[in-house]
Design an enzyme around this catalytic site. Sequence first.
Site, short mmCIF file in Angstrom:
data_model
loop_
_atom_site.label_atom_id
_atom_site.label_comp_id
_atom_site.label_asym_id
_atom_site.label_seq_id
_atom_site.Cartn_x
_atom_site.Cartn_y
_atom_site.Cartn_z
N GLY A 105 -6.03 -27.40 1.52
CA GLY A 105 -6.05 -26.98 0.11
C GLY A 105 -4.76 -26.35 -0.35
O GLY A 105 -3.85 -26.08 0.44
N GLY A 107 -2.70 -23.74 -0.77
CA GLY A 107 -2.64 -22.36 -0.28
C GLY A 107 -1.57 -21.55 -0.98
O GLY A 107 -1.59 -20.32 -0.97
N ARG A 108 -0.61 -22.24 -1.56
CA ARG A 108 0.45 -21.50 -2.26
C ARG A 108 0.91 -22.29 -3.47
O ARG A 108 2.06 -22.21 -3.88
CB ARG A 108 1.63 -21.25 -1.34
CG ARG A 108 2.12 -22.54 -0.74
CD ARG A 108 3.39 -22.46 -0.04
NE ARG A 108 3.45 -23.67 0.78
CZ ARG A 108 4.40 -23.95 1.62
NH1 ARG A 108 5.37 -23.09 1.77
NH2 ARG A 108 4.39 -25.06 2.30
N ASP A 140 0.35 -15.73 2.72
CA ASP A 140 0.54 -14.97 1.48
C ASP A 140 0.56 -15.79 0.19
O ASP A 140 0.57 -15.21 -0.91
CB ASP A 140 1.83 -14.12 1.58
CG ASP A 140 3.05 -14.97 1.91
OD1 ASP A 140 2.97 -16.21 1.77
OD2 ASP A 140 4.08 -14.38 2.29
N GLY A 141 0.62 -17.12 0.31
CA GLY A 141 0.64 -17.93 -0.91
C GLY A 141 1.99 -17.93 -1.62
O GLY A 141 2.10 -18.40 -2.75
N ARG A 205 -3.98 -35.86 -3.41
CA ARG A 205 -3.48 -36.37 -2.12
C ARG A 205 -4.56 -37.15 -1.40
O ARG A 205 -5.76 -37.04 -1.74
CB ARG A 205 -3.10 -35.15 -1.23
CG ARG A 205 -2.07 -34.25 -1.87
CD ARG A 205 -2.47 -32.78 -1.71
NE ARG A 205 -1.63 -31.93 -2.57
CZ ARG A 205 -0.45 -31.47 -2.20
NH1 ARG A 205 0.01 -31.73 -1.00
NH2 ARG A 205 0.27 -30.75 -3.04
N ASP A 279 -2.34 -34.73 4.02
CA ASP A 279 -2.41 -33.81 2.88
C ASP A 279 -1.08 -33.81 2.12
O ASP A 279 -0.99 -33.21 1.05
CB ASP A 279 -2.75 -32.38 3.34
CG ASP A 279 -1.86 -31.90 4.47
OD1 ASP A 279 -1.82 -32.56 5.52
OD2 ASP A 279 -1.19 -30.87 4.31
N ASN A 280 -0.06 -34.47 2.67
CA ASN A 280 1.23 -34.56 1.98
C ASN A 280 1.50 -35.98 1.49
O ASN A 280 2.65 -36.37 1.31
CB ASN A 280 2.36 -34.10 2.92
CG ASN A 280 2.29 -32.61 3.19
OD1 ASN A 280 1.72 -31.85 2.41
ND2 ASN A 280 2.85 -32.18 4.29
P1 AMP Z 1 2.52 -27.93 4.25
O1 AMP Z 1 2.88 -28.08 5.70
O2 AMP Z 1 3.57 -27.26 3.45
O3 AMP Z 1 2.07 -29.20 3.64
O4 AMP Z 1 1.29 -26.91 4.21
C1 AMP Z 1 0.10 -27.14 4.90
C2 AMP Z 1 -0.96 -26.21 4.38
O5 AMP Z 1 -0.57 -24.85 4.61
C3 AMP Z 1 -1.25 -26.34 2.89
O6 AMP Z 1 -2.61 -26.17 2.71
C4 AMP Z 1 -0.45 -25.19 2.31
O7 AMP Z 1 -0.98 -24.76 1.08
C5 AMP Z 1 -0.62 -24.12 3.38
N1 AMP Z 1 0.47 -23.12 3.35
C6 AMP Z 1 1.74 -23.29 3.76
N2 AMP Z 1 2.46 -22.17 3.56
C7 AMP Z 1 1.64 -21.26 3.00
C8 AMP Z 1 1.79 -19.91 2.54
N3 AMP Z 1 2.94 -19.26 2.60
N4 AMP Z 1 0.69 -19.31 2.01
C9 AMP Z 1 -0.48 -19.96 1.92
N5 AMP Z 1 -0.68 -21.20 2.33
C10 AMP Z 1 0.36 -21.87 2.87
MG MG Z 2 1.61 -29.73 1.89
#
Ligand code: AMP
Ligand code: MG
Length: 534
Positions: A105, A107-108, A140-141, A205, A279-280
């Site tokens: 989901g 997350g940020r 932390d989002g 996605r 998810d990407n």
């Molecule tokens: P990513 O590898 O950037 O595609 O992130 C994978 C998952 O981790 C996604 O659900 C992001 O929203 C979550 N995520 C990555 N970094 C953070 C962060 N600093 N705070 C909250 N969620 C994060």
């Molecule tokens: Mg991502």
Amino acid sequence: MASTLSDLRFDNRFTADLPADPVSSVQSRQVAGAGYSRVTPRQPGKPSLLATSAEMVHELGLLPDTVASDDFLLAVSGGVLPADADPYAACYGGHQFGNWAGQLGDGRAITLGEIVTGAGHRHTLQLKGAGPTPYSRGADGLAVLRSSVREFLCSEAMHHLGVPTTRALSLALTGDPVMRDMFYDGNPEWEPGAVVCRVAPSFIRFGNFEIFASRGDHTNLRTLADHAITLHFPELVDGRHQLTADDYVSWFTEVARRTATMIVEWQRVGFVHGVMNTDNMSIHGLTIDYGPYGWLEDYDPGWTPNTTDRQFKRYRYSAQPHIGQWNLTQLANAIYPLVGAAEGLQAGLETYVSTFNEQWASMMAAKLGLVGADTEAVSGLVQRLLEILPRTETDMTLFFRELGSVETAEAVEPEQRLAPLLDAYYRPDELTGDLRAETLAWLDDYAACARRHQLNDQQRHEAMSRVNPRVVLRNYLAQVAIDRASDGDPSGIHELLEVLRHPYDDQPGCERFAEKRPEWARSRPGCSMLSCSS
Ligand code: AMP
Ligand code: MG
């Protein structure tokens, strides 16, 4: 023309069509039976605007003056919500590095809503780094400056290169420090927090479908598919709203085609995404989620920039085409309950392979300036070249760009043919013996092929300069701009953005952006390898 973001016409179909999470807390949790959770962006302490994309400002119908206003800054940094925004974080899952990871989901990332421009284009606006959501999983989002600069610059650079991508409207500092352990070595430090306002038709996605399928929630699976297809792919179903199994198959086939085109374009410019988790993967076939991505400098098909993937290099340059297919297989599995038979989805996957192969072959012919030449001869030349290039560090961007300057007349001496390419070699002293002989022989055969097809050097040069960029966002260039911005000087971002707006032009005075990677950048963090920490 709109003078504030609140003047934009919002039409929030995602939140209207999908069920909302009934719980309003942002506490990390599993969210079942919902497509999203409503959330509010975090108030930035002392926001400031670092950069905007003039093209996106124009596309959204904003007045250039608007961008200079406090309203704009507050809207794109999370301080004030545009009047008709309906902010939310989407629920999705995903396969990460080949394994099902369950719920992930936004997350940020917080989506503000969808706007429809005067020209009728639908854009979803999303703030990345705007604070915690129920999907933050204890994190932390937030996002830091270095990763936000990288996303802002690269998504715009990709657009100007002609690679399908999500876009960036703006890059703002929040004024709030963020703690990050950049090397995952137990030494966290405070870094400047930042927010990028991203723009795409939608941020749906593969993982949005996978999460419903994994929970056996076929009602919401269908709701999401119907939403995505009727809103974003109406031409596939002639505007109908009652969809059949065949409609889901033809949509899947279209996603497969677009994904193939996107990855052909990555291979053309030497882009390595770095984290091709499901998810990407955008259903629009757009490059999405710029994390530890990188650009091939020396042509090394086994390279990945992502330190987290160091061991198996699952997402290395040469693996991207196959991973696209693997990811589409996960999407096919997810929507299978809507289709009820495997054949159509299987055929969609085959369409991915045939589309990729055809487009890759034409793309490589175009990189060599041999469009229209005998395909077997071209494919032989391509194969031989891709075997030769990794044998000594050869800058991919410079090599292909300069190949356009190679003279093909029969009378030209072999060494004279090689001359324009010499600058592409990181270790010219290695270009000796067999390797030099094979390179010269290849150039001779290349020239002969061009002559056989009566390709004039001048026209070939011009055509090649439209597919082989002069400048790409070299890893060290982004890092230099980040270092300067971290010291309070954002002008490096502006300079780079300006050069990257015309990647196929020889821009006088900008030669330093087109040079090969300097030696100091060979192993510097940020210039060669990156972690997922952002
Ligand atoms: P990513 O590898 O950037 O595609 O992130 C994978 C998952 O981790 C996604 O659900 C992001 O929203 C979550 N995520 C990555 N970094 C953070 C962060 N600093 N705070 C909250 N969620 C994060
Ligand atoms: Mg991502």
